[in-house]
Structures are given as structure tokens and as C-alpha cells.
Design an enzyme around this catalytic site. Structure first.
Site, PDB file in Angstrom:
ATOM      1  CE1 TYR A 131       9.386 -40.590   1.239  1.00  0.00           C
ATOM      2  CE2 TYR A 131      11.696 -41.260   1.138  1.00  0.00           C
ATOM      3  CZ  TYR A 131      10.463 -41.258   1.780  1.00  0.00           C
ATOM      4  OH  TYR A 131      10.315 -41.938   2.953  1.00  0.00           O
ATOM      5  CE  LYS A 166      42.364 -34.103   8.892  1.00  0.00           C
ATOM      6  NZ  LYS A 166      42.930 -32.759   8.704  1.00  0.00           N
TER       7      LYS A 166
END
Ligand code: PLP
Length: 350
Positions: free
Chosen positions: A242, A35
Site C-alpha cells: 500500500y 485481567k
């Protein structure tokens, strides 16, 4: 090329499937769960490699995912769909010869009346998918008469061997299925490792095939190598990235590399100050990830390297998907399935 390279080792995947297959008796079939595009590794290539190695049965989550598996495996391969016969899936299931795992009395009424193959998913205590015991018992005669291919259920806590849910779910599954001659399946990777009491007729490992916990002996399947796109010297007290999250305590050499959270390198991996938890590897030499993980970039302290590397590895023999998961507060499954579409993908050993 300024994108990272994701290498998927299909020979290691096959080795893991064989190793998990060897955990159960020879009369127990070992299937494969593919999956989410084969846990991010390409369901078509994964199922082709595993069927060459002898896998005859595959599981996907949604009917649409079965198409790639059907195209890449021999015609007599069985492909089950966990989500069953959902509204609108009928034509896809039929056209691709996919077998729904029916989850509700309504689905049983719709599909078991037809001539096409189906399996039954039973709820043994996880309360996610499958017929409850009372629903199964009410439909038992009708289901048996329609000859399902398989009766299956799923364990909620199989990666914790001592968890009481394991024996409770096994008992609940046996209470529903004992005496029936229909093939039975309970174990995913965790259940396969719990031992023969959990194997029944078919095991269906997923994450262990791709090198993830709880199959701690797995061979690594996925490697990520990231190009260095700039280096600079950062003086004491200067900040990197950042929020000015990291500050140099010594004169440092910093490498900026071309992958970030948009590539599944989850931002949380960089949110550790003193005890940095993720390294980038220059061959065998660890270099700490510093500062915030950006969308497309990561910064790395390479002060202690003798030479500037052309690339640094984040997933390699020294650092597994589970190491990254632990640093990011998640699980290996989420790292694998988050890796994303920007990589230069290389398949080895197929
Ligand atoms: C995902 C899944 C599996 C495979 O589980 P792993 O833990 O990845 O081995 C097996 N059965 C069901 C029902 C699943 O949803």
C-alpha cells in the site's frame, strides 16, 4: 495452515511468577493479575498454571472476567475485581464467589453492609479508582468493623524507579493504612521491583508474568510464527504494498506472510523507511519488514537468505513484545492484549 501460530509458554509464565515471588520476603504473598483474558494469554489456562505453582490470589478488571478464573482454580482461591461492585455486578460476584474492591462511598454502603467478602481500593494519588483519603477517613470505623479482606492502592509511575510519585503515593497509602491489621497491597510488577518498602502484605504483578517491561529479566512467554504464503522477485525501482511505501534499491526477494494489523501487529510498526525497526526472523537470521503492514499480511525482504523459509517469526527470543512496542510507539501491554483471535494458539508447558 495459512494463519500464524501464537505459542504461549506456560512454563515460562510460571518461572516469571516464581522469579517475581522471590523478590519479596517469604511472608509476602505474590498474587497474579489476569485481567484482559490474562493479558491475551487465556485467563483460564494462565490461572490454572499459576495456581498449580502455588498462587492463591488473582485479580481481574471486570466481574465477568472472574468466571474463567473461578472455573480453573481450586475453590479456596481468592479472586478480586478491580472495578469493584459496579451496577449490575451483584449476581455475578455472588454466584462466582468473587471479591469486589470497593471504590466509592456508595459501594461501601451497599456491599459492606452485607455478609459477603470485599476489599477496599484507596486512591493514593493516581486519581483513577478508589476512595479518596477524606472519603476513607469518613467511613473508616464502618469499614474496619465490616472486616475487609484487603486494603489496596495502585502506583502511577512504578516503572520509573526515580519518579517522585512513588514515594508520595507510598506515604499517602501508609498515612491511610498504618496501624490497621488488615492485609495491604500497593505493588504491581513495577512496585514489586522497587523493593521491600513497596511490598506490604501482597504483591500483584501482571505484565511481568507475561514477559513484559519493566520486568526486564523475564523469560519470554509469547511467540508468534507466521507462514510465508507467496514470494516474488522485485526489480530496482519497483514498489511493494500500500501507498507504494517501499521501493527496491536492489533486485530483491520479497516474502508475503499471513498476519497483519488485525492480528495485533500494529500498522505503525511498518511506518519506518530508512531505519526499519522490525525484523522477521528465519531462525536466527533477521529479515527486515518492508512496506506497510496490511490487515492480513506483512511483506519481508528475504533477499539475503539462502533458502525460502516456510515461516518467519516476529515474536521470539530475538525480538520481544517490548521491541515490537517500541517500534510501534506503544507499550508491551498493548501488543500482548491486541494479539487477537485469528491465531492458531498453542499452549506449552501447562
Ligand atoms: C493492571 C493492574 C495491575 C498489574 O499491573 P502490571 O503493571 O501489569 O503488573 C495491578 N494493579 C492494578 C490496580 C491494575 O490495574
Amino acid at each position: 495452515m495459512a494463519v500464524a501460530t501464537l505459542t504461549i509458554d506456560l512454563a515460562a509464565l510460571v518461572e516469571n511468577w516464581r522469579a517475581l515471588d522471590a523478590k519479596s520476603a517469604s511472608n509476602v504473598e505474590t498474587a497474579a493479575v489476569v485481567k484482559a483474558d490474562g493479558y491475551g494469554c487465556d485467563a483460564g489456562r494462565v490461572s490454572a498454571a499459576l495456581s498449580k505453582a502455588g498462587a492463591k490470589t488473582f485479580f481481574v478488571a471486570a466481574a465477568e472476567e472472574g468466571i474463567a478464573v473461578r472455573k480453573n482454580t481450586p475453590n479456596d482461591t481468592t479472586i478480586y475485581v478491580f472495578s469493584g461492585g459496579c451496577m449490575g455486578d451483584h449476581d455475578i460476584l455472588k454466584a462466582n464467589n468473587l471479591v469486589p474492591l470497593l471504590n466509592s462511598p456508595e459501594q461501601v454502603q451497599e456491599y459492606a453492609a452485607e455478609d459477603s467478602p470485599f476489599g477496599i481500593q484507596l486512591d493514593s494519588g493516581m486519581n483513577r479508582l478508589g476512595l479518596e483519603p477524606h472519603e476513607f477517613n469518613a467511613l473508616r470505623d464502618q469499614i474496619i468493623a465490616a472486616e475487609p479482606e484487603i486494603l489496596m492502592s495502585h502506583l502511577a509511575c512504578a516503572d520509573e524507579p526515580d519518579h517522585p510519585m512513588n514515594t508520595q503515593q507510598r506515604s499517602a497509602f501508609k498515612a491511610m493504612t498504618d496501624g490497621l491489621t488488615i492485609p495491604k497491597s500497593l505493588a504491581a510488577t513495577g512496585g514489586t521491583l522497587l523493593g521491600p518498602d513497596y511490598h506490604f502484605d501482597l504483591t500483584r504483578p501482571g505484565v511481568g508474568l507475561y514477559g513484559g517491561f519493566p520486568f526486564t529479566d523475564a523469560a519470554p512467554v509469547v511467540r508468534v510464527s507466521i507462514p510465508v504464503i507467496q514470494t516474488r522477485t522485485v526489480e530496482v525501482g519497483e514498489a511493494v504494498g500500500y501507498a507504494a511505501f517501499w521501493q527496491a534499491k536492489r533486485t530483491s526477494k520479497v516474502a508475503t506472510i499471513a498476519a497483519g494489523y488485525a492480528d495485533g501487529l500494529i500498522r505503525q510498526m511498518g511506518n519506518h523507511t530508512n531505519d526499519h525497526r522490525v525484523n522477521l526472523f528465519a531462525g536466527d537470521t533477521p529479515c527486515p519488514l518492508i512496506g506497510r503492514v496490511s490487515m492480513d499480511m506483512i511483506t519481508v525482504d528475504i533477499t539475503d537468505l539462502d533458502q525460502t523459509p516456510t515461516h518467519l517469526d516476529i515474536l521470539c527470543d530475538h525480538q520481544t513484545v517490548d521491541d515490537l512496542a517500541n517500534a510501534a510507539g506503544t507499550i508491551g501491554y498493548e501488543i500482548l492484549t491486541s494479539l487477537g483471535g485469528r491465531y492458531n494458539r498453542v499452549y506449552e508447558g501447562g
